[in-house]
Motif scaffolding. Structure first.
Motif, PDB file in Angstrom:
ATOM      1  N   TRP A   1      -1.510  -3.542  -6.351  1.00  0.00           N
ATOM      2  CA  TRP A   1      -2.404  -2.666  -6.913  1.00  0.00           C
ATOM      3  C   TRP A   1      -1.456  -1.771  -7.176  1.00  0.00           C
ATOM      4  O   TRP A   1      -1.386  -1.082  -7.714  1.00  0.00           O
ATOM      5  CB  TRP A   1      -4.010  -2.975  -5.916  1.00  0.00           C
ATOM      6  N   PHE A   2      -0.233  -2.460  -6.389  1.00  0.00           N
ATOM      7  CA  PHE A   2       0.538  -0.901  -6.902  1.00  0.00           C
ATOM      8  C   PHE A   2       1.492  -1.124  -8.202  1.00  0.00           C
ATOM      9  O   PHE A   2       1.285  -0.650  -8.525  1.00  0.00           O
ATOM     10  CB  PHE A   2       2.066  -1.490  -5.279  1.00  0.00           C
ATOM     11  N   PHE A   3       1.656  -2.098  -8.282  1.00  0.00           N
ATOM     12  CA  PHE A   3       2.343  -2.826  -9.892  1.00  0.00           C
ATOM     13  C   PHE A   3       0.749  -2.075 -10.900  1.00  0.00           C
ATOM     14  O   PHE A   3       1.061  -2.321 -11.749  1.00  0.00           O
ATOM     15  CB  PHE A   3       2.310  -4.221  -9.147  1.00  0.00           C
ATOM     16  N   VAL A   4       0.103  -2.379 -10.636  1.00  0.00           N
ATOM     17  CA  VAL A   4      -1.286  -2.260 -11.453  1.00  0.00           C
ATOM     18  C   VAL A   4      -1.277  -0.778 -11.556  1.00  0.00           C
ATOM     19  O   VAL A   4      -1.179  -0.135 -12.832  1.00  0.00           O
ATOM     20  CB  VAL A   4      -2.813  -2.419 -10.685  1.00  0.00           C
ATOM     21  N   SER A   5      -0.789   0.421 -10.295  1.00  0.00           N
ATOM     22  CA  SER A   5      -1.121   1.552 -10.714  1.00  0.00           C
ATOM     23  C   SER A   5       0.187   2.565 -11.556  1.00  0.00           C
ATOM     24  O   SER A   5       0.264   2.892 -12.333  1.00  0.00           O
ATOM     25  CB  SER A   5      -0.970   2.214  -9.132  1.00  0.00           C
ATOM     26  N   MET A   6       1.390   1.444 -11.112  1.00  0.00           N
ATOM     27  CA  MET A   6       2.300   1.511 -12.388  1.00  0.00           C
ATOM     28  C   MET A   6       2.211   1.223 -13.632  1.00  0.00           C
ATOM     29  O   MET A   6       2.598   2.099 -14.284  1.00  0.00           O
ATOM     30  CB  MET A   6       3.647   0.356 -11.322  1.00  0.00           C
TER      31      MET A   6
ATOM     32  N   THR B   1      12.958   5.241 -11.365  1.00  0.00           N
ATOM     33  CA  THR B   1      11.938   6.637 -12.170  1.00  0.00           C
ATOM     34  C   THR B   1      10.440   6.165 -11.940  1.00  0.00           C
ATOM     35  O   THR B   1       9.612   6.763 -10.994  1.00  0.00           O
ATOM     36  CB  THR B   1      12.645   7.218 -12.884  1.00  0.00           C
ATOM     37  N   LEU B   2       9.518   5.022 -12.001  1.00  0.00           N
ATOM     38  CA  LEU B   2       8.497   4.723 -12.265  1.00  0.00           C
ATOM     39  C   LEU B   2       7.980   4.551 -10.979  1.00  0.00           C
ATOM     40  O   LEU B   2       6.586   4.719 -10.536  1.00  0.00           O
ATOM     41  CB  LEU B   2       8.410   3.187 -12.983  1.00  0.00           C
ATOM     42  N   VAL B   3       8.513   3.907 -10.287  1.00  0.00           N
ATOM     43  CA  VAL B   3       7.940   3.118  -8.524  1.00  0.00           C
ATOM     44  C   VAL B   3       7.877   4.824  -7.748  1.00  0.00           C
ATOM     45  O   VAL B   3       6.982   5.202  -7.598  1.00  0.00           O
ATOM     46  CB  VAL B   3       9.481   2.801  -8.238  1.00  0.00           C
ATOM     47  N   GLU B   4       8.811   5.954  -8.236  1.00  0.00           N
ATOM     48  CA  GLU B   4       9.063   6.790  -7.412  1.00  0.00           C
ATOM     49  C   GLU B   4       7.640   7.886  -7.698  1.00  0.00           C
ATOM     50  O   GLU B   4       6.751   8.396  -7.494  1.00  0.00           O
ATOM     51  CB  GLU B   4       9.888   8.134  -7.392  1.00  0.00           C
ATOM     52  N   ALA B   5       7.179   7.605  -8.811  1.00  0.00           N
ATOM     53  CA  ALA B   5       6.287   7.973  -9.952  1.00  0.00           C
ATOM     54  C   ALA B   5       5.326   7.856  -9.043  1.00  0.00           C
ATOM     55  O   ALA B   5       4.445   8.413  -9.609  1.00  0.00           O
ATOM     56  CB  ALA B   5       6.144   8.728 -11.560  1.00  0.00           C
ATOM     57  N   THR B   6       4.881   6.205  -9.173  1.00  0.00           N
ATOM     58  CA  THR B   6       3.709   5.549  -8.538  1.00  0.00           C
ATOM     59  C   THR B   6       3.902   6.496  -7.272  1.00  0.00           C
ATOM     60  O   THR B   6       2.552   6.543  -7.096  1.00  0.00           O
ATOM     61  CB  THR B   6       4.100   4.264  -9.151  1.00  0.00           C
ATOM     62  N   LEU B   7       4.507   6.409  -6.644  1.00  0.00           N
ATOM     63  CA  LEU B   7       4.193   6.971  -5.423  1.00  0.00           C
ATOM     64  C   LEU B   7       3.561   8.216  -5.416  1.00  0.00           C
ATOM     65  O   LEU B   7       3.011   8.708  -4.593  1.00  0.00           O
ATOM     66  CB  LEU B   7       5.410   7.269  -4.804  1.00  0.00           C
ATOM     67  N   ILE B   8       4.538   9.072  -6.200  1.00  0.00           N
ATOM     68  CA  ILE B   8       4.166  10.796  -6.360  1.00  0.00           C
ATOM     69  C   ILE B   8       2.426  10.896  -6.322  1.00  0.00           C
ATOM     70  O   ILE B   8       1.565  11.174  -5.925  1.00  0.00           O
ATOM     71  CB  ILE B   8       4.855  11.652  -7.043  1.00  0.00           C
ATOM     72  N   VAL B   9       2.279   9.671  -7.784  1.00  0.00           N
ATOM     73  CA  VAL B   9       1.046   9.726  -7.925  1.00  0.00           C
ATOM     74  C   VAL B   9      -0.067   9.419  -6.706  1.00  0.00           C
ATOM     75  O   VAL B   9      -0.729  10.445  -7.303  1.00  0.00           O
ATOM     76  CB  VAL B   9       0.754   9.427  -9.668  1.00  0.00           C
ATOM     77  N   TRP B  10       0.146   8.259  -6.481  1.00  0.00           N
ATOM     78  CA  TRP B  10      -0.576   7.725  -4.856  1.00  0.00           C
ATOM     79  C   TRP B  10      -0.657   9.018  -4.091  1.00  0.00           C
ATOM     80  O   TRP B  10      -2.191   9.671  -4.143  1.00  0.00           O
ATOM     81  CB  TRP B  10      -0.027   6.702  -5.026  1.00  0.00           C
TER      82      TRP B  10
END
Length: 146
Positions: A84-89, A109-118
């Protein structure tokens, strides 16, 4: 006769749908603004691009993300939710593809952005405010009796 605190507080679920959607849209804009402020690899060409990205991101999270989460449920069980992390990405990738003025440069950067959104959404889940008029936040507050 005095009214209790819960009796005097307006029920946010009574807000008209356009108002709730507007608040949700602005909340997404705030989240994406925080991401662009914290990460040099995430850029928006201006306020209009950021607002467009927020609208697209909100629609994707409302319509497509639940469907993808359902489809990936077996994989999510096997990976203890990592799928589901990859779904969010993917929601950010699709937003980037649709909105021309919103860019995310690089996988990490995409991984970091997803973590920040989360992380920002996690904070918003627990901090009272007008953003709690839609979705999980509203249901959670209803259960608490807020």
């Amino acid at each position: 006769m005095t009214a209790t605190r819960s009796e005097t507080r307006p029920d946010r679920s009574d807000l008209p749908l356009p108002v709730r959607l507007g608040i949700s849209w602005l909340t997404n804009a705030l989240v994406l603004l925080i991401v662009t402020a914290l990460l040099s690899g995430v850029t928006a060409s201006g306020a209009v691009a950021l607002l467009e990205a927020a609208a697209v991101f909100g629609i994707l999270n409302t319509v497509l993300k639940p469907l993808l989460r359902l489809v990936t449920l077996p994989l999510a069980v096997l990976t203890l939710g990592l799928a589901w992390f990859f779904v969010s990405m993917l929601m950010l990738v699709i937003t980037k593809a649709i909105v021309s003025g919103f860019d995310i440069h690089g996988f990490w950067t995409l991984v970091e952005a997803t973590l920040i959104v989360w992380g920002v959404n996690l904070v918003l889940d627990f901090v009272p405010g007008p953003w709690q008029v839609t979705g999980k936040r509203r249901r959670r507050n209803r259960r608490r009796g807020a």
